[in-house]
Design a protein around this motif. Structure first.
Motif: not given
Length: 70
Positions: A3-8
């Motif tokens: 999820y963190d990479l998607i948001i980035q």
């Protein structure tokens, strides 16, 4: 997919008014270009940016397109 990479990735795409290269996104997120390509191709990534779409242009990069409001 994390999820963190998607948001980035989404934040990077939204912060650019024009196309950005996948290698530039990879540099900013500290992952490989292959990882970025894999994320951008997944249906679940496209669900995160819906109703917007992802536009890809060879030798230019990618960008998020907003859907026309009626």
């Amino acid at each position: 997919m994390t999820y963190d990479l998607i948001i980035q990735i989404i934040k990077i795409l939204l912060s650019n008014k024009t196309y950005i290269s996948v290698s530039n996104i990879a540099d900013k997120t500290n992952v490989s270009t292959k990882t970025i390509y894999n994320y951008l191709e997944k249906h679940s990534f496209l669900e995160y940016i819906y109703p917007c779409t992802l536009e890809k242009r060879q030798k230019q990069g990618v960008r998020i397109l907003e859907m026309n409001k009626h």
